[in-house]
Design an enzyme around this catalytic site. Sequence first.
Site, PDB file in Angstrom:
ATOM      1  NE  ARG A 152      -4.098  -1.866   0.171  1.00 54.01           N
ATOM      2  CZ  ARG A 152      -4.019  -3.326  -0.175  1.00 54.01           C
ATOM      3  NH1 ARG A 152      -3.203  -3.504  -1.011  1.00 54.01           N
ATOM      4  NH2 ARG A 152      -5.072  -3.922  -0.419  1.00 54.01           N
TER       5      ARG A 152
ATOM      6  CD  GLU B 107      -4.055   1.915  -5.999  1.00 55.08           C
ATOM      7  OE1 GLU B 107      -4.863   1.244  -6.103  1.00 55.08           O
ATOM      8  OE2 GLU B 107      -2.920   1.908  -5.917  1.00 55.08           O
TER       9      GLU B 107
ATOM     10  CG  HIS C 287      -3.393  -1.778  -6.714  1.00 54.96           C
ATOM     11  ND1 HIS C 287      -3.986  -1.098  -5.629  1.00 54.96           N
ATOM     12  CD2 HIS C 287      -3.198  -3.127  -6.055  1.00 54.96           C
ATOM     13  CE1 HIS C 287      -4.289  -1.879  -4.476  1.00 54.96           C
ATOM     14  NE2 HIS C 287      -3.570  -3.066  -4.746  1.00 54.96           N
TER      15      HIS C 287
END
Length: 325
Positions: free
Chosen positions: A236, A265, A285
């Site tokens: 993260r 994001e 991601h």
Amino acid sequence: MKIAILDDYFDTVRTLHCFAKLAGHEVTVFNDHVQDTDGLAARLAGTEVLVLIRERTKIQAPLLERLPKLRLISQRSVYPHIDIAACTRLGVIVSSDQHAGTPSYAAAELTWGLVLAAARQIPQQMAALQAGVWQIGVGSTLRGKTLGIFGYGRIGAAVAGYGRAFGMRVVAWSGPESLERARADGVEVAASKAALFAACDVVSLHLRLYPSTRGVVTAEDLGRMKPDAMLVNTSRAGLIAPGALVAALRAGRPGMAAVDVFEEEPVLGGDHPLLAMPNVVCTPHIGYVSRDEYELQFSDIFDQIVAYAAGAPINVVNPDVLGRG
């Protein structure tokens, strides 16, 4: 029941074998991303069960208050994007399997792919070749180097194994229980967090993001890294103090980075400073984004829905909501 699945970008979920578990329910799958409250309230009107793909959409009180029929949110892993207190207040069960003991090999494999890509400049060399240029620099090998694992959990342990297979010395730093597991696995334990960052050629982050771990990687930690070292983050972005990684890379310590996660994001339009840095490899991601991982994750997510429909909800993270009329 009326079930809505958000953010299935490539319309993958309905093609999974486990999707059959939702047979008999009215399922709507959304393939785009919407975050504004009005838009979400409109598309989720009448929804009884909401399925989330990780943390792609934030579910907060202003939205929840406009979804009176919602009774269950089913997802997998951590849930910083969900207002749990509001869910409890409004009678919405949140079920989220924490998959203890089942590493995300997809995330571990992507981590190692990023390490290799950054060390050997694979994306940069490919882009240069496509532009008509033959070789643009000299990369680094990993054998004989030191790999630091910050957070020796399920994924960290898997990445440590990859490092050892590539002939790297592996050193870990984590909480006391995790470090005991590291020792049991024959992994060396660093003297301190500062020592880990100072000594390692590659430092890979594998911590969950909690209030206690937010910003745990400081500017001082990054400043201790070698000028030719690499910082890898597939966990993260919030684990690193805001702005610290960009500043550290500009200052030359560490010398490179590989990241799969960002503060906000999705990152669209190429609008992020890391994307403009030639010494950084970035992916959007995708650590958990593989068909095999989707089968594992959504099997659990759909089992939670089946259990709720049978009147026996499982993996409930807000048990105070249970038993209400």
